[in-house]
Scaffold this active site. Sequence first.
Site, PDB file in Angstrom:
ATOM      1  N   GLY A  73       0.972  -1.311  -0.065  1.00 26.96           N
ATOM      2  CA  GLY A  73      -0.147   0.338  -0.317  1.00 26.96           C
ATOM      3  C   GLY A  73       0.914   1.180   0.034  1.00 26.96           C
ATOM      4  N   LYS A  74       0.345   2.764  -0.019  1.00 27.87           N
ATOM      5  CA  LYS A  74       1.145   3.841  -0.384  1.00 27.87           C
ATOM      6  C   LYS A  74       1.714   4.304   1.082  1.00 27.87           C
ATOM      7  CE  LYS A  74      -2.528   5.886  -3.130  1.00 27.87           C
ATOM      8  NZ  LYS A  74      -3.430   6.765  -3.708  1.00 27.87           N
ATOM      9  N   GLU A  75       1.099   3.523   2.224  1.00 32.60           N
ATOM     10  CA  GLU A  75       1.454   3.867   4.177  1.00 32.60           C
ATOM     11  C   GLU A  75       2.229   2.876   4.961  1.00 32.60           C
ATOM     12  OE1 GLU A  75      -0.722   6.276   5.128  1.00 32.60           O
ATOM     13  OE2 GLU A  75      -3.173   5.025   5.192  1.00 32.60           O
ATOM     14  N   VAL A  78       0.927  -5.784   3.931  1.00 34.58           N
ATOM     15  CA  VAL A  78       0.211  -6.420   4.099  1.00 34.58           C
ATOM     16  C   VAL A  78       1.012  -8.065   4.424  1.00 34.58           C
ATOM     17  CG1 VAL A  78      -1.780  -7.128   5.126  1.00 34.58           C
ATOM     18  CG2 VAL A  78      -1.864  -5.104   4.576  1.00 34.58           C
ATOM     19  N   LYS A  98      -0.096  -5.863   8.917  1.00 31.27           N
ATOM     20  CA  LYS A  98       0.204  -4.983   8.717  1.00 31.27           C
ATOM     21  C   LYS A  98       0.601  -3.965   8.994  1.00 31.27           C
ATOM     22  CE  LYS A  98      -2.875  -0.557   7.130  1.00 31.27           C
ATOM     23  NZ  LYS A  98      -4.523  -0.283   6.392  1.00 31.27           N
ATOM     24  N   ASP A 222     -12.508   7.735   4.588  1.00 28.65           N
ATOM     25  CA  ASP A 222     -11.700   6.870   2.898  1.00 28.65           C
ATOM     26  C   ASP A 222     -13.006   5.669   2.561  1.00 28.65           C
ATOM     27  OD1 ASP A 222     -10.185   7.448   0.852  1.00 28.65           O
ATOM     28  OD2 ASP A 222      -8.526   5.851   1.712  1.00 28.65           O
ATOM     29  N   ASN A 227     -12.177  -0.265   0.084  1.00 31.86           N
ATOM     30  CA  ASN A 227     -11.949  -0.496   1.494  1.00 31.86           C
ATOM     31  C   ASN A 227     -12.287  -1.484   1.913  1.00 31.86           C
ATOM     32  OD1 ASN A 227      -9.107   0.797   1.132  1.00 31.86           O
ATOM     33  ND2 ASN A 227     -10.637   3.099   1.839  1.00 31.86           N
ATOM     34  N   ASP A 239      -9.072  -0.634   6.530  1.00 30.89           N
ATOM     35  CA  ASP A 239      -8.221   0.388   6.782  1.00 30.89           C
ATOM     36  C   ASP A 239      -8.787   1.196   7.230  1.00 30.89           C
ATOM     37  OD1 ASP A 239      -6.438  -1.109   5.163  1.00 30.89           O
ATOM     38  OD2 ASP A 239      -7.432   0.146   3.211  1.00 30.89           O
TER      39      ASP A 239
END
Length: 288
Positions: A73-75, A78, A98, A222, A227, A239
């Site tokens: 993912g972007k941040e 997992v 995660k 979000d 998600n 998320d």
Amino acid sequence: MSFSTTPSAASHPEPDSASVFTFDFQALEDPGEGQRWSTWDTIERLCHGPEPRPDWVVTGSALDTELGVLKTGKEADVFLIERTSTNDPERTVVMAAKRYRNEDHRTFHRNNTYTEGRRTRNSRDTRAMAKGSEHGKAVAAGQWAGAEWEALKTFWSQGIPVPYPVQIDGTEILMEFVTGPDGAGAPRLAQARTTPALLQTWFDQLRDAMVGLVRAGFAHGDLSPYNILAAGERLVVIDLPQAIDVIGNPQGMDFLHRDCRNVARWFSSKGHEVDEETLFADLVAYAY
């Protein structure tokens, strides 16, 4: 008169075999490549998931084996982790791990509108994050992990369909690995096959989940079909580090409205008409 320093048999009788303590233990081999000892017994109790815990949760001494990457993912990334009890090797479970990255290794940086209404207790940490120091970056990563951990615990305890949070250790959260009827990882809603009946079932579930979030004082912040996991007929919301306080955050209602818009547009695009303003109005009624 003389004194003997030799102990007599009467004063030191032979111990009864029934009263002798023996230790029966088996030395454990060092973890192999891609393995580690579980930290369940070494982390604080507040870092354990809420009770009552699902039966599949493995506690106590255990060995964790990394099975590979589930999602990047972007941040955060997992991974799949298999946890096996050292006392009962037949007791094993696969979980999602995660792991949050620090600011230097993210491809997405959330702006401050997500965190309005939140506070950092430690003034040193606040200054470090403002300066962008290495300590500040580590604190920020830990804050996002901590925020998602608290959200998962709160929402799971209130019956909202989120993965069960097993434990948190630093910037890593171990949680339920959500699977479909075939035992494979559940797809995102955006990738799931739909039918008119499924769309109705899914929307009813998702609306109930959004109501539950608002009743708890939150919006996802979000929410989108990316998600949400579709585990057969069951939906699971994922998320959640940015979960928004709909009252404490000045833009809380804007985030809630955006969640409604994303949900309504996706369902409508699949042939199940949903009016975003009606959905938003319904949810706002539960916020006060």
